[in-house]
Design an enzyme around this catalytic site. Structure first.
Site, short mmCIF file in Angstrom:
data_model
loop_
_atom_site.label_atom_id
_atom_site.label_comp_id
_atom_site.label_asym_id
_atom_site.label_seq_id
_atom_site.Cartn_x
_atom_site.Cartn_y
_atom_site.Cartn_z
N ASP A 211 0.83 -1.20 0.00
CA ASP A 211 0.00 0.00 0.00
C ASP A 211 0.87 1.26 0.00
O ASP A 211 1.88 1.33 0.70
CB ASP A 211 -0.88 -0.03 1.26
N GLU A 253 1.12 -0.70 -5.04
CA GLU A 253 0.11 0.34 -5.24
C GLU A 253 0.87 1.66 -5.40
O GLU A 253 1.16 2.34 -4.44
CB GLU A 253 -0.86 0.45 -4.07
C1 GLC Z 1 -4.23 3.44 -0.05
C2 GLC Z 1 -5.57 2.75 0.13
C3 GLC Z 1 -6.58 3.72 0.69
C4 GLC Z 1 -6.07 4.28 1.99
C5 GLC Z 1 -4.69 4.91 1.79
C6 GLC Z 1 -4.07 5.31 3.08
O1 GLC Z 1 -4.29 4.42 -1.03
O2 GLC Z 1 -5.99 2.20 -1.09
O3 GLC Z 1 -7.82 3.11 0.87
O4 GLC Z 1 -6.95 5.24 2.50
O5 GLC Z 1 -3.81 3.99 1.18
O6 GLC Z 1 -3.77 4.18 3.85
#
Ligand code: GLC
Ligand code: CA
Length: 554
Positions: A211, A253
């Site tokens: 993430d 991500e």
């Molecule tokens: C990522 C997740 C999102 C979250 C963010 C902060 O972008 O997809 O849902 O709010 O991280 O953790």
């Protein structure tokens, strides 16, 4: 598949190239113990459904102990399960049950930040300045440092610094102010991250979504994104995985432009997969402009990636449809085309599900999935989109796209037997998308439902490795409303054609390289006329698509 073949396939370290991933939120999927909140045992109960749909990889949103102020992305303990969702033992059973059905499990490794309730942060704010405990996070005496770093949650945050009265310093956070960023210059932090990874990998987890991975390390005078030191951390994580857990997958991500995402694959020594963020909004643009060019353009600007790597493709997910990786003009256009309702806007994006984005048009939903399933990469389907679920823009933050899965027309959409007042959130119940109209049970009974279409399309895709592993080549199309591309892998050659316009379209394709070959339409197994000398002529209905297997003459 015979057991021997399956075992061989299971050992394939590139298994993720042939995967169809289903993204689900434990909280929203199915409530087994009737307390109004989805749980791990609920997911186990619905594995048959997923197997039947044909997905072979399940990605679960965070289910760890957390104050849930960012729906679990604010983690308070990396090695536990939130009591609402069950126990570590439930998770172990889920892994076993999923593997028993040939379904792999991917979980979240949210390591850019923790919750401010995490014991590390509580310890840090009290620890003396300069101590290793304080240095788990990023502190400063002023809120002036790293000014070039943009703010991501523009609707809620004004600064990436927040004053902590206890520590008497500012702490750094790229997301909500209750999510302090970990300090990756502290080797202890990396050790803890690897320990967390080990904890879940030992249980048999097949992959980890990293993430918010571009933001790990900060540096003065930079945007604090994609820094070389961040890539070093990723290489360390990858080396740890390769050493101890070969065959497990890392998925980045990294919401960045293609040239900035590319380094997340490294030389095959960083992440195995990364989401293709720039492609997604351009698919929606092409659809609304009725012009395939934005798609062709972004694919041309997508650099090649190492053989051992793979793009993750998606149409929608649990967040807003982000418009960070488009130009200002494109962003304006997207808001105009898809964000008419001002409540649909969130941060730099649009918080809507797939079906409402395309006005519930079955043809457009099928077209989008036909692209998703035939573009180079591994498709990710967001729970509920396979039945055409709707959303609720009146709810806070992104909750409107995280409503309970609609299993049936029963009370609470068949999601839970709790009193409706106890549900973590109400199911959508408007006349068009409500659970009374849109639900799994009804769609299973209706052979022409979207759910059946999805199931057929997924099983067709899985028959041909060319979709997950093949090369891609666009064919020049004199009609800009028609997209045509060839996917090739070993002996397999597949021709895909898609009409992004709402009217019927003709197209003449130069298939001279395949003279004498026979296009076999893959859904119906129908032979089309053999390719001759003149351009190959096709007509497509509104939003129509074809997948042809090109057969060499005997
Ligand atoms: C990522 C997740 C999102 C979250 C963010 C902060 O972008 O997809 O849902 O709010 O991280 O953790
Ligand atoms: Ca429950």
């Amino acid at each position: 598949m015979p057991t021997a073949t399956r075992q061989r396939a299971d050992r394939d370290p590139l298994w993720f190239k042939d995967a169809v991933i289903y993204e689900a939120h434990v909280r929203s999927f199915y409530d087994r113990n009737d307390d109004g909140i989805g749980d791990l045992r609920g997911v186990v109960e619905k594995l048959d459904y997923l197997q039947d749909l044909g997905v072979n990889c399940l990605w679960l949103l965070p289910f760890f102990p957390s104050p849930l102020r960012d729906d679990g992305y604010d983690i308070a303990d990396y090695r536990g399960v939130h009591p609402d969702y069950g126990t570590v033992d439930d998770f172990r059973q889920l892994i076993e049950a999923a593997h028993g059905r040939g379904i792999r499990v991917v979980i979240e490794l949210v390591v850019n930040h923790t919750s401010d309730q995490h014991p590390w942060f509580q310890r840090a704010r009290r620890a003396p300045r300069g101590s290793p405990e304080r240095d788990f996070y990023v502190w400063s005496d002023t809120d002036e440092r790293y000014r070039e770093a943009r703010i991501i949650f523009t609707d809620t945050e004004r600064s990436n610094w927040t004053w902590d009265p206890e520590a008497k310093q500012y702490y750094w956070h790229r997301f909500f102010s209750h999510q302090p960023d970990l300090n990756f210059e502290n080797p202890e932090v990396i050790r803890e991250v690897l320990d967390a990874l080990r904890f879940w990998a030992e249980m048999g987890v097949d992959g980890f979504r990293l993430d918010a991975v571009p933001y790990l390390v900060e540096k003065d005078g930079t945007s604090c994104e994609n820094l070389p030191a961040t890539h070093e951390v990723i290489r360390a994580i990858r080396a740890f995985v390769d050493r101890n857990y070969p065959g497990r997958m890392l998925l980045a991500e990294a919401n960045q432009w293609p040239t900035d995402v590319r380094p997340y694959f490294g030389d095959g020594d960083e992440c195995h997969m990364a989401f293709h963020f720039p492609l997604m909004p351009r698919i929606f643009m092409a659809l609304r402009l009725e012009d395939a060019e934005p798609i062709v353009d972004i694919m041309r600007r997508t650099p090649p990636i190492p053989e051992s790597c793979q793009w993750a493709l998606f149409l929608r997910n649990h967040d807003e449809l982000t418009l960070e990786m488009v130009s200002a003009d494109e962003r304006d256009y997207m808001y105009l085309a898809y964000g008419q309702d001002p409540r649909a806007k969130l941060n730099v994006g649009i918080r809507r599900r797939l079906a409402p984005l395309v006005d519930n048009s079955r043809r457009r939903i099928e077209l989008l999935h036909s692209l998703l399933f035939s573009f180079p990469g591994t498709p990710v389907v967001y729970y509920g989109d396979e039945i055409g679920m709707g959303d609720d823009v009146s709810r806070a933050d992104r909750n409107g796209v995280r409503t309970p899965m609609q299993w049936s027309a029963d009370r609470n959409a068949g999601f839970s037997r709790a009193d409706p007042g106890r549900l973590y959130g109400l199911p959508v119940s408007d006349p068009v998308y409500g659970y009374q109209a849109v639900n799994v049970e009804a769609e299973l009974k209706d052979p022409s439902s979207l759910l059946h279409w999805m199931r057929n399309t997924i099983s067709l895709r899985k028959l041909f490795k060319a979709f997950g592993r093949g090369s891609m080549e666009f064919l020049a199309s004199p009609n800009r409303k028609v997209l045509a591309y060839v996917r090739r892998h070993e002996e397999d050659v597949i021709l895909c054609v898609a009409n992004v316009s709402r009217f019927a379209q003709p197209v003449e394709l130069d298939l001279s390289a395949f003279e004498g070959w026979v296009p076999v339409e893959m859904l119906g197994y129908t032979d089309f006329p053999a390719v001759g000398k003149p351009p190959y002529f096709l007509t497509l209905g509104p939003y129509g698509t074809y997948w042809f297997e090109l057969r060499k003459p005997a």
